[in-house]
Write an enzyme that holds these catalytic residues in place. Structure first.
Site, short mmCIF file in Angstrom:
data_model
loop_
_atom_site.label_atom_id
_atom_site.label_comp_id
_atom_site.label_asym_id
_atom_site.label_seq_id
_atom_site.Cartn_x
_atom_site.Cartn_y
_atom_site.Cartn_z
NE ARG A 176 -3.83 -2.45 1.00
CZ ARG A 176 -4.57 -2.71 2.04
NH1 ARG A 176 -5.21 -1.81 2.88
NH2 ARG A 176 -5.26 -3.94 2.07
NE ARG A 213 -3.87 3.15 12.98
CZ ARG A 213 -5.23 3.03 13.15
NH1 ARG A 213 -5.47 1.66 13.89
NH2 ARG A 213 -6.11 3.76 12.78
CG HIS A 214 -1.09 3.23 8.12
ND1 HIS A 214 -1.57 4.10 9.14
CD2 HIS A 214 -2.19 2.69 7.58
CE1 HIS A 214 -3.01 3.83 9.09
NE2 HIS A 214 -3.22 3.19 8.20
CD GLU A 219 -1.68 3.10 4.00
OE1 GLU A 219 -2.18 4.03 4.10
OE2 GLU A 219 -2.41 1.83 3.99
CD GLU A 255 -8.92 -1.95 10.35
OE1 GLU A 255 -9.28 -0.52 10.21
OE2 GLU A 255 -8.48 -2.35 9.27
NE ARG A 293 -2.48 -1.68 11.02
CZ ARG A 293 -3.48 -0.78 10.73
NH1 ARG A 293 -4.78 -1.11 11.03
NH2 ARG A 293 -3.04 -0.09 9.91
CB SER A 301 -11.46 -4.90 7.83
OG SER A 301 -11.08 -4.91 6.95
P1 AMO Z 1 -8.14 -3.66 4.94
O1 AMO Z 1 -7.69 -2.51 3.88
O2 AMO Z 1 -8.87 -3.00 6.04
O3 AMO Z 1 -8.98 -5.03 4.21
O4 AMO Z 1 -6.73 -4.55 5.37
C1 AMO Z 1 -6.97 -5.65 6.17
C2 AMO Z 1 -5.94 -5.56 7.50
O5 AMO Z 1 -4.52 -5.44 6.95
C3 AMO Z 1 -3.89 -4.52 7.65
N1 AMO Z 1 -3.04 -3.58 7.12
C4 AMO Z 1 -2.28 -2.63 7.18
N2 AMO Z 1 -1.17 -3.06 8.09
C5 AMO Z 1 -0.17 -2.27 8.13
N3 AMO Z 1 0.17 -1.32 7.26
C6 AMO Z 1 -0.80 -1.01 6.24
N4 AMO Z 1 -0.47 -0.09 5.47
C7 AMO Z 1 -2.04 -1.73 6.29
N5 AMO Z 1 -3.22 -1.69 5.74
C8 AMO Z 1 -3.89 -2.70 6.21
C9 AMO Z 1 -4.83 -4.02 9.06
C10 AMO Z 1 -6.19 -4.24 8.24
O6 AMO Z 1 -7.02 -4.48 9.32
N6 AMO Z 1 -9.54 -6.87 1.23
C11 AMO Z 1 -9.66 -6.41 2.77
C12 AMO Z 1 -10.13 -7.69 3.61
C13 AMO Z 1 -11.16 -8.32 3.45
O7 AMO Z 1 -12.29 -7.83 3.43
O8 AMO Z 1 -10.84 -9.52 3.28
C14 AMO Z 1 -8.54 -5.52 3.26
O9 AMO Z 1 -7.61 -5.46 2.60
O10 AMO Z 1 -4.52 -5.14 10.33
#
Ligand code: AMO
Length: 434
Positions: free
Chosen positions: A212, A220-221, A214, A357, A408, A360
């Protein structure tokens, strides 16, 4: 055979052993020299009395730079003064990998080292047992996830990380040049795990990298993380999915407590198994709770870092470390989530762990026409998702799934302040090396 600090026992006393490790500490006191060797499991003391040690061995120890890798062969002697109960009197010593001085950072010194310095010299940082313990526990975590899901009939899959379209919104896509064509690094296995639901592989999971772009620098990202994804078909409702995630997270934490006891004690962390069942909080209720706690937030808003933290504090007051937030507004959720007809909500959930979180997911829209309509309403071009939509046109069961950020979860389980602490070589806006 090479011994290590863990394998030497009273059985080896008065016998000759060979050990190898880093020279953590060297003390030359004239008549006697001490060398503390550190390996993966601990330390061993090498004691070299001048009278009983060959001059070349004394000389090597005297000129040894800290953190060099050395191999020592010597006799194990019982020694009540040494914490391990023994010491090794060396017959020979070989410098396998000399270390330059000064060191870029200390390993055992008590002084705090800036995170930047630690990440720049991660190979050195990881020589600290408490830093390594995190990665042993992360490895245990993914192994336990695997165990739980396989026991529940899931098949592990590996989906492409080079993809033609994003699933989680355009703003965080990393673009790459794919033989002259635009492509992206996968943000999640979303489209592929769903397509598999049309195949008969009706329960799949994947633990793999997700990317991502970000823009925010938060604790946490990161721009590359390990996503634990699951998808299951023939469900009655998203409750089936939530039960699986709840069972899995509790199993993992309970087993980490048992099987990771040594590493947890190195870290000085006591992990507790979250109380079950995890409470289920509808989104509107969650917003009301954090508003009452003083946060300025409107219905429709994302809870955000502050909202999640506040809710976490409130839940912890009742002893709940993990809890669900369900029924997010459908407008705030991706195209693949199923709408709850007659309401502004969706069949979706977040799982929060002590104010953050970690996962999800939800029930997916498996009806072809509804899926296309939803895409159009959210401003997406169904044409660019044809490969995905095709899988819905020839018999797609009802299904749902989740994505869980492994780092996380490990961060929260171990009470670490930044998700980067659980990543060997973190990637963020500022960091591409090492
Ligand atoms: P979502 O975008 O909420 O859902 O991502 C799911 C989980 O991935 C982790 N996460 C991250 N951890 C660290 N850095 C990041 N930049 C980051 N982005 C996300 C989080 C988050 O809860 N496809 C959907 C899931 C689904 O519906 O099956 C999805 O990607 O812990």
């Amino acid at each position: 055979m090479l011994y290590d600090s863990r394998s030497i026992t009273a059985n080896e006393y008065d016998k000759e052993v060979t050990v190898e490790g880093w020279a953590q500490e060297v003390r030359n006191l004239g008549g006697i020299s001490f060398l503390i060797l550190r390996d993966r499991y601990g330390t061993v003391q090498v004691t070299a009395p001048k009278k009983r040690t060959a001059p070349d061995v004394m000389q090597t120890i005297a000129s040894l730079a800290r953190e060099s890798v050395v191999r020592v062969t010597g006799t194990v002697k019982a020694s009540p003064q040494v914490r391990a109960g023994y010491e090794i009197v060396p017959a020979s010593i070989q410098v396998v990998g000399p270390a330059k001085a000064p060191l870029p950072m200390g390993v055992v010194d008590k002084v705090d080292v800036e995170p930047e310095t630690r990440f720049n010299h991660r190979y050195m940082d990881l020589r600290r047992p408490e830093v390594r313990a995190v990665f042993e526990l992360k490895s245990l975590t993914t192994r336990l996830i695997d165990e739980y899901l396989v026991d529940n009939g899931f098949v592990e899959v590996f989906t492409p990380k080079l993809v033609a379209s994003g699933a989680e919104g355009g703003s965080t896509l990393f673009k790459v040049d794919y033989f002259g064509r635009p492509a992206y690094l996968a943000q999640s296995p979303q489209l592929y795990k769903q397509m598999l639901m049309a195949t008969g592989l009706d329960r799949v999971f994947e633990i793999g990298p997700a990317f991502r772009a970000e823009p925010s620098d938060t604790a946490r990202h990161v721009s590359e993380f390990i996503s634990f994804d699951g998808e299951m078909a023939h469900i009655d409702s998203q409750a089936d999915v939530m039960a699986m995630v709840e069972g899995c997270t509790r199993f993992v934490i309970a087993e980490v407590r048992e099987r990771g006891a040594r590493e947890l004690s190195v870290l000085g962390v006591d992990v507790s198994v979250p109380k079950a069942p995890y409470p289920v909080i509808p989104y509107e209720r969650a917003i009301a709770m954090v508003r009452e706690a003083g946060l300025r937030i409107e219905l429709g808003d994302d809870l955000g870092t502050e909202g999640e933290r506040l809710l976490g504090d409130l839940m912890l007051q009742d002893g709940h470390e993990m809890y669900w937030i369900i029924e997010y507004p459908e407008a705030a959720k991706p195209f693949y989530i199923m709408e709850k007809d007659g309401t502004p909500y969706s069949f979706s959930f977040d799982l929060d762990y002590r104010g953050q979180e970690i996962s999800s997911g939800g029930q997916r829209e498996h009806r072809y026409d509804r899926l296309v309509q939803r895409m159009q309403r959210l401003g997406l071009d169904p044409g660019s998702f044809e490969f995905y939509l095709n899988a819905f046109a020839y018999g797609m069961p009802a299904h749902g799934g989740w994505g869980l950020g492994v780092e996380r979860m490990v961060q929260k389980m171990l009470g670490l302040s930044n998700v980067r602490e659980t990543i060997l070589f973190p990637r963020d806006r500022n960091r591409l090396v090492p």
